[in-house]
Write a protein that holds these residues in place. Structure first.
Motif, PDB file in Angstrom:
ATOM      1  N   UNK A   1       0.839  -1.206   0.000  1.00  0.00           N
ATOM      2  CA  UNK A   1       0.000   0.000   0.000  1.00  0.00           C
ATOM      3  C   UNK A   1       0.870   1.251   0.000  1.00  0.00           C
ATOM      4  N   UNK A   2       1.883   1.281   0.868  1.00  0.00           N
ATOM      5  CA  UNK A   2       2.759   2.451   0.973  1.00  0.00           C
ATOM      6  C   UNK A   2       3.649   2.567  -0.253  1.00  0.00           C
ATOM      7  N   UNK A   3       4.191   1.436  -0.701  1.00  0.00           N
ATOM      8  CA  UNK A   3       5.080   1.452  -1.877  1.00  0.00           C
ATOM      9  C   UNK A   3       4.340   1.892  -3.135  1.00  0.00           C
ATOM     10  N   UNK A   4       3.083   1.551  -3.224  1.00  0.00           N
ATOM     11  CA  UNK A   4       2.316   1.849  -4.433  1.00  0.00           C
ATOM     12  C   UNK A   4       1.858   3.304  -4.492  1.00  0.00           C
ATOM     13  N   UNK A   5       1.803   3.988  -3.344  1.00  0.00           N
ATOM     14  CA  UNK A   5       1.257   5.345  -3.305  1.00  0.00           C
ATOM     15  C   UNK A   5       1.961   6.288  -4.284  1.00  0.00           C
ATOM     16  N   UNK A   6       3.314   6.400  -4.252  1.00  0.00           N
ATOM     17  CA  UNK A   6       3.950   7.304  -5.221  1.00  0.00           C
ATOM     18  C   UNK A   6       3.814   6.832  -6.661  1.00  0.00           C
ATOM     19  N   UNK A   7       3.722   5.515  -6.862  1.00  0.00           N
ATOM     20  CA  UNK A   7       3.574   4.995  -8.230  1.00  0.00           C
ATOM     21  C   UNK A   7       2.228   5.379  -8.824  1.00  0.00           C
ATOM     22  N   UNK A   8       1.232   5.556  -7.957  1.00  0.00           N
ATOM     23  CA  UNK A   8      -0.088   5.978  -8.422  1.00  0.00           C
ATOM     24  C   UNK A   8      -0.201   7.498  -8.440  1.00  0.00           C
ATOM     25  N   UNK A   9       0.375   8.161  -7.447  1.00  0.00           N
ATOM     26  CA  UNK A   9       0.270   9.617  -7.340  1.00  0.00           C
ATOM     27  C   UNK A   9       0.979  10.329  -8.479  1.00  0.00           C
ATOM     28  N   UNK A  10       2.166   9.845  -8.854  1.00  0.00           N
ATOM     29  CA  UNK A  10       2.951  10.522  -9.903  1.00  0.00           C
ATOM     30  C   UNK A  10       2.183  10.589 -11.228  1.00  0.00           C
ATOM     31  N   UNK A  11       1.599   9.473 -11.723  1.00  0.00           N
ATOM     32  CA  UNK A  11       0.766   9.596 -12.929  1.00  0.00           C
ATOM     33  C   UNK A  11      -0.434  10.521 -12.729  1.00  0.00           C
ATOM     34  N   UNK A  12      -0.912  10.599 -11.472  1.00  0.00           N
ATOM     35  CA  UNK A  12      -2.006  11.527 -11.193  1.00  0.00           C
ATOM     36  C   UNK A  12      -1.584  12.967 -11.411  1.00  0.00           C
ATOM     37  N   UNK A  13      -0.365  13.299 -10.993  1.00  0.00           N
ATOM     38  CA  UNK A  13       0.139  14.664 -11.127  1.00  0.00           C
ATOM     39  C   UNK A  13       0.623  14.974 -12.535  1.00  0.00           C
ATOM     40  N   UNK A  14       1.134  13.958 -13.232  1.00  0.00           N
ATOM     41  CA  UNK A  14       1.735  14.193 -14.553  1.00  0.00           C
ATOM     42  C   UNK A  14       0.795  13.896 -15.715  1.00  0.00           C
ATOM     43  N   UNK A  15      -0.273  13.147 -15.477  1.00  0.00           N
ATOM     44  CA  UNK A  15      -1.201  12.804 -16.561  1.00  0.00           C
ATOM     45  C   UNK A  15      -2.632  13.210 -16.223  1.00  0.00           C
ATOM     46  N   UNK A  16      -3.151  12.754 -15.078  1.00  0.00           N
ATOM     47  CA  UNK A  16      -4.550  13.028 -14.723  1.00  0.00           C
ATOM     48  C   UNK A  16      -4.823  14.515 -14.601  1.00  0.00           C
ATOM     49  N   UNK A  17      -3.994  15.223 -13.834  1.00  0.00           N
ATOM     50  CA  UNK A  17      -4.211  16.669 -13.648  1.00  0.00           C
ATOM     51  C   UNK A  17      -4.007  17.441 -14.952  1.00  0.00           C
ATOM     52  N   UNK A  18      -2.907  17.217 -15.705  1.00  0.00           N
ATOM     53  CA  UNK A  18      -2.783  17.923 -16.997  1.00  0.00           C
ATOM     54  C   UNK A  18      -3.933  17.613 -17.949  1.00  0.00           C
ATOM     55  N   UNK A  19      -4.376  16.351 -17.989  1.00  0.00           N
ATOM     56  CA  UNK A  19      -5.509  15.986 -18.849  1.00  0.00           C
ATOM     57  C   UNK A  19      -6.746  16.777 -18.452  1.00  0.00           C
ATOM     58  N   UNK A  20      -6.967  16.922 -17.162  1.00  0.00           N
ATOM     59  CA  UNK A  20      -8.124  17.671 -16.668  1.00  0.00           C
ATOM     60  C   UNK A  20      -8.011  19.153 -17.013  1.00  0.00           C
ATOM     61  N   UNK A  21      -6.866  19.736 -16.733  1.00  0.00           N
ATOM     62  CA  UNK A  21      -6.680  21.178 -16.949  1.00  0.00           C
ATOM     63  C   UNK A  21      -6.793  21.535 -18.425  1.00  0.00           C
ATOM     64  N   UNK A  22      -6.113  20.775 -19.290  1.00  0.00           N
ATOM     65  CA  UNK A  22      -6.144  21.065 -20.728  1.00  0.00           C
ATOM     66  C   UNK A  22      -7.553  20.888 -21.274  1.00  0.00           C
ATOM     67  N   UNK A  23      -8.185  19.776 -20.907  1.00  0.00           N
ATOM     68  CA  UNK A  23      -9.528  19.494 -21.417  1.00  0.00           C
ATOM     69  C   UNK A  23     -10.531  20.532 -20.935  1.00  0.00           C
TER      70      UNK A  23
END
Length: 215
Positions: A1-23
């Motif tokens: 759970x702890x090890x996976x947190x940054x692996x999930x958060x980083x795509x959230x900051x680099x893909x999910x948020x930019x996708x949201x903002x641009x769209x």
């Protein structure tokens, strides 16, 4: 759970948020144009705008993603996953936001438009300097809610292979405890939504105080 947190958060900051903002940026541009076309009541353009809103707002977002990404590829139009997602999210959200802005425009007293033209402003100058700013102030809360909803809707982009944080979670979940990972990605979406909710409340307070000063 702890090890996976940054692996999930980083795509959230680099893909999910930019996708949201641009769209959402493109969605607002589309929405303002569609709302103004309807507000101006130019029959042909209004019918085109209503048709676009009918199609985009009346069909599921997931279906639209599949049509643009998989369907268009069958007729020779090849799009990368991220641009395809931006196009679909922009058009889909633009339809909903257009209705929000149209209603806000119609809530502005008709006298504002007449007053602007009486002091020598053209129709477009009156719209952009007087009517639209007041309308956007009214539309701010529902538009903010649309933005928060879009953050969560970006998880659907995993279906067209966009490597946002939900898709990363699915990949990790195949080899580890999926339940905990899905709860984890849900927590991250909740964090993003909560931050945006705080920003929304701050913006509403600022707009309210600005309105009192004008009054």
């Amino acid at each position: 759970f702890i090890d996976s947190f940054p692996k999930i958060l980083i795509p959230g900051l680099t893909v999910t948020i930019p996708l949201t903002v641009i769209s959402f940026t493109f969605a607002l541009i589309i929405a303002v144009i569609m709302a103004l076309v309807q507000f101006a009541n130019v029959k042909v353009l209004k019918q085109i705008a209503r048709f676009y809103i009918w199609i985009s707002g009346g069909t599921p977002l997931l279906v639209q993603l599949f049509v643009v990404f998989f369907g268009l590829s069958r007729v020779g139009v090849l799009l990368d996953p991220f641009p395809a997602a931006v196009i679909v999210f922009s058009l889909n959200e633009g339809a909903y936001c257009a209705e929000t802005i149209r209603a806000a425009l119609e809530s502005v007293p008709k006298g504002q438009l007449e007053a602007g033209q009486c002091v020598g402003l053209t129709y477009l100058q009156t719209i952009f300097r007087i009517v639209l700013p007041q309308a956007m102030r009214t539309a701010f809360p529902p538009l903010s809610n649309s933005l928060i909803s879009m953050v969560k809707d970006t998880s659907l982009a995993a279906n067209i292979t966009v490597t946002e944080m939900f898709m990363v979670t699915q990949r990790i979940g195949r080899a580890r405890m999926a339940l905990l990972l899905y709860l984890e990605v849900g927590l991250i979406y909740l964090i993003f939504s909560t931050v945006l909710t705080w920003v929304q409340r701050f913006g509403e307070k600022k707009l309210a105080s600005y309105g009192h000063k004008e009054g």
